[in-house]
Design a protein around this motif. Sequence first.
Motif, short mmCIF file in Angstrom:
data_model
loop_
_atom_site.label_atom_id
_atom_site.label_comp_id
_atom_site.label_asym_id
_atom_site.label_seq_id
_atom_site.Cartn_x
_atom_site.Cartn_y
_atom_site.Cartn_z
N ILE A 96 0.68 -1.39 -0.69
CA ILE A 96 -0.47 -0.04 0.14
C ILE A 96 0.98 1.16 0.04
O ILE A 96 1.45 1.30 1.31
N HIS A 97 0.56 2.26 -1.16
CA HIS A 97 1.86 2.90 -1.41
C HIS A 97 1.37 4.05 -0.38
O HIS A 97 0.20 4.71 -0.65
N LEU A 98 2.14 4.93 0.29
CA LEU A 98 1.58 6.35 1.15
C LEU A 98 3.05 7.43 0.91
O LEU A 98 1.88 8.64 1.52
N GLY A 99 3.02 7.65 -0.38
CA GLY A 99 3.16 9.61 -0.52
C GLY A 99 2.42 9.31 -2.02
O GLY A 99 1.87 8.41 -2.43
N ILE A 100 2.49 10.27 -3.17
CA ILE A 100 2.44 10.70 -4.27
C ILE A 100 3.41 10.64 -4.69
O ILE A 100 4.54 11.06 -5.01
N ASP A 101 3.16 9.84 -6.20
CA ASP A 101 4.19 9.60 -7.92
C ASP A 101 4.18 10.85 -8.63
O ASP A 101 2.57 11.20 -8.67
N LEU A 102 5.11 11.14 -9.09
CA LEU A 102 5.10 12.39 -10.15
C LEU A 102 5.63 11.78 -10.75
O LEU A 102 7.15 11.76 -10.30
N TRP A 103 5.18 10.87 -12.43
CA TRP A 103 5.72 10.24 -13.52
C TRP A 103 5.77 11.44 -14.59
O TRP A 103 5.57 12.01 -14.91
N CYS A 104 7.29 11.60 -14.87
CA CYS A 104 8.23 12.68 -15.89
C CYS A 104 9.50 11.83 -16.79
O CYS A 104 9.75 10.73 -16.12
N ASP A 105 10.36 12.73 -16.44
CA ASP A 105 11.30 12.19 -16.96
C ASP A 105 12.83 12.45 -15.97
O ASP A 105 12.61 13.59 -15.24
N ALA A 106 13.66 11.66 -16.63
CA ALA A 106 15.24 11.65 -15.82
C ALA A 106 15.25 13.55 -15.83
O ALA A 106 15.52 13.51 -16.76
#
Length: 230
Positions: A96-106
Amino acid sequence: MQFSNFSVFINSISNVSLRVLDASIPNEKYVTIDLSETNDILNKVDMSSSSKLEVFVNDHIKKHEAQIAYGGYLELRNIYKRSNHFNGQAAEERNIHLGIDLWCDAERPIYAPLEGVVHSFKNNTNYGDYGPTIILKHHIKGVAFYTLYGHLSLTSIKNLKVGQPFKKGDKIAALGDASVNGDYSPHLHFQIIKDLQGYKGDYPGVCSKLDLEFYKDNCPDPNLLLKLGV
């Protein structure tokens, strides 16, 4: 100032969106993404491959004419099954994921959403772990708390110092790629933490069902600060 509810306090810090990515990117260029175990489309993707996950994420961003995909707070995910770092007995499996992910470029720059100082930093090198990680400590309205930034580049922690101050909007890091970030498609794991429980440069970003109630209180929804989609 005392708050009986930590989530209420976090939400009260700002009436407007606070940014960990480029502040010039409007909310309209952020799109939610579902990485939960109930996403049948995702379940057809080989989640053991960071490159195939990256194709899935980038296709989703492109389809929605966005720049950033985000989400994941309290999301139940299958991706952690690939790593022994998260697996225990069935009831204790951390998924169960406890943060927020922000998906973008390296290499995308990461900015401090609030004034703070470096509490700690570390390269968490377990397979499926954060990789380079920074934790900032904040004092707002008389309340001390922490924000965690995971899956960074190695250079992000190279010349960092404990106690180093950052103002709101200062660049603090850059995103890493799959070779250093725990073998994931590039993204920022952003998490708010009330009590670090003695951790330094690390804190659980995924929990089991058994521990969920504690972590929901200790790690409120980061979107209370970011206010994306609000």
